[in-house]
Design a protein around this motif. Structure first.
Motif, mmCIF file in Angstrom:
data_model
loop_
_atom_site.group_PDB
_atom_site.id
_atom_site.type_symbol
_atom_site.label_atom_id
_atom_site.label_comp_id
_atom_site.label_asym_id
_atom_site.label_seq_id
_atom_site.Cartn_x
_atom_site.Cartn_y
_atom_site.Cartn_z
ATOM 1 N N SER A 71 5.221 -29.350 -27.782
ATOM 2 C CA SER A 71 6.754 -28.726 -28.266
ATOM 3 C C SER A 71 8.016 -29.489 -28.694
ATOM 4 O O SER A 71 8.186 -30.574 -28.986
ATOM 5 C CB SER A 71 6.849 -27.756 -27.018
ATOM 6 N N GLY A 200 16.630 -29.889 -19.129
ATOM 7 C CA GLY A 200 17.983 -30.969 -18.947
ATOM 8 C C GLY A 200 18.229 -29.775 -20.428
ATOM 9 O O GLY A 200 19.457 -30.246 -20.953
ATOM 10 N N THR A 201 17.723 -30.172 -21.582
ATOM 11 C CA THR A 201 17.930 -29.390 -23.042
ATOM 12 C C THR A 201 18.732 -27.568 -22.279
ATOM 13 O O THR A 201 19.840 -27.525 -23.506
ATOM 14 C CB THR A 201 17.086 -29.378 -23.879
HETATM 15 N N1 LIG Z 1 9.784 -25.944 -22.538
HETATM 16 C C1 LIG Z 1 10.569 -26.503 -23.399
HETATM 17 C C2 LIG Z 1 10.686 -27.795 -23.339
HETATM 18 C C3 LIG Z 1 11.243 -28.714 -22.136
HETATM 19 C C4 LIG Z 1 12.617 -27.678 -22.144
HETATM 20 C C5 LIG Z 1 12.328 -29.316 -21.222
HETATM 21 N N2 LIG Z 1 12.393 -29.427 -19.280
HETATM 22 C C6 LIG Z 1 13.793 -29.901 -20.831
HETATM 23 O O1 LIG Z 1 14.409 -30.640 -19.422
HETATM 24 O O2 LIG Z 1 15.155 -30.130 -21.714
HETATM 25 C C7 LIG Z 1 10.195 -25.827 -24.507
HETATM 26 O O3 LIG Z 1 9.014 -25.836 -25.002
HETATM 27 O O4 LIG Z 1 10.992 -25.018 -25.437
#
Ligand SMILES: N[C@@H](CCC[C@H](N)C(=O)O)C(=O)O
Length: 260
Positions: A71, A200-201
């Motif tokens: 991803s 985090g994002t």
């Molecule tokens: N699940 C999300 C990507 C992962 C996000 C993550 N847990 C973070 O900390 O940013 C996706 O596939 O968009």
């Protein structure tokens, strides 16, 4: 095949880490990744991350969600990978690495606090009841009442699969302001298809969304997730945000071997 793995967590967002500098990991085996992340049949994690060699920077990050699919960027995963790289001796206290959304710079201190530079955000879409942006991964941000008892999985999944975001879908963050520059956040994650303890994002998107909609004037924002506290700082001009940093703990949990 036997894999040595390391388990890390960043504010409760947990990851299986594999040192793939020897390129032995079968990167297209979606079922294997999903099985390793499975909490009953495998190690158990929200995602799996490979640390790989790169000729230009300290290392490369390859990120998979727990459904087994590669991803977009993972902020907490990136912070955990920096701590992992330090433990392996790949870096000392700073890192430059490449991920799916481009180059990242990070620092790690001796208390395991990792500060990760996120990609610049040059476009924020503001709607009446929500905000959408891409902070490396796509994020819907919405303020709700009664966050503590809110059904994050049910409502998050209905937004993720609604016509709004097409086939790709989006992660969905629900927010409650608790102070001038502090917000409680709960996140439904695409690819995990459930609430995770932190994203985090996601908190990066929340901090920017709260600033751009005037809910805070601060350019350093505290985000309380279900798994702990994160900070997001940034500089901005209008709705262009740069020097965006995500800061918080990244912790080694255990190491093991798994036969597959
Ligand atoms: N699940 C999300 C990507 C992962 C996000 C993550 N847990 C973070 O900390 O940013 C996706 O596939 O968009």
């Amino acid at each position: 095949m036997q894999y040595t793995f390391y388990k890390y967590q960043g504010t409760g967002n947990d990851f299986v880490m594999i040192d793939n500098r020897n390129n032995l990991f079968p990167k297209n085996d979606t079922k294997l990744v999903a099985r390793l992340c499975d909490r009953k049949f495998g190690i158990g994690a929200d995602g799996l991350i490979l640390l790989e060699n790169d000729k230009d920077v300290d290392f490369r990050m390859v990120y998979y969600n727990s459904d087994g699919n590669e991803s977009s960027m993972c902020g907490n995963g990136g912070r955990c990978l920096v701590a992992f790289a330090k433990m392996l001796g790949v870096i000392d206290d700073e890192a430059n690495f490449i991920a799916t959304d481009g180059l990242h710079y990070a620092t790690v201190n001796d208390k395991g606090i990792v500060s990760l530079q996120m990609k610049d955000v040059n476009s924020v879409s503001i709607y009446e009841h929500y905000v959408f942006m891409d902070t490396g991964s796509p994020h819907h941000v919405e303020i709700v009442e009664g966050l503590d008892t809110f059904d994050v999985k049910k409502v998050g999944s209905s937004i993720r699969y609604s016509g709004l975001y097409g086939d790709k879908g989006s992660n969905v963050n629900f927010v409650s302001p608790v102070g001038e520059n502090t917000f409680d956040v709960r996140t439904y994650e695409r690819g995990v298809e459930d609430e995770t303890l932190s994203c985090g994002t996601g908190v990066t998107a929340v901090a920017i969304a709260m600033n751009v909609t005037g809910k805070t004037n601060a350019n350093e924002v505290t985000l309380n997730t279900q798994g702990g506290e994160l900070k997001v700082s940034f500089k901005h001009e209008g709705d262009r945000f740069n020097d965006v940093f995500l800061t918080g703990p990244a912790t080694f949990v255990f190491k093991g071997e798994i036969e597959w």
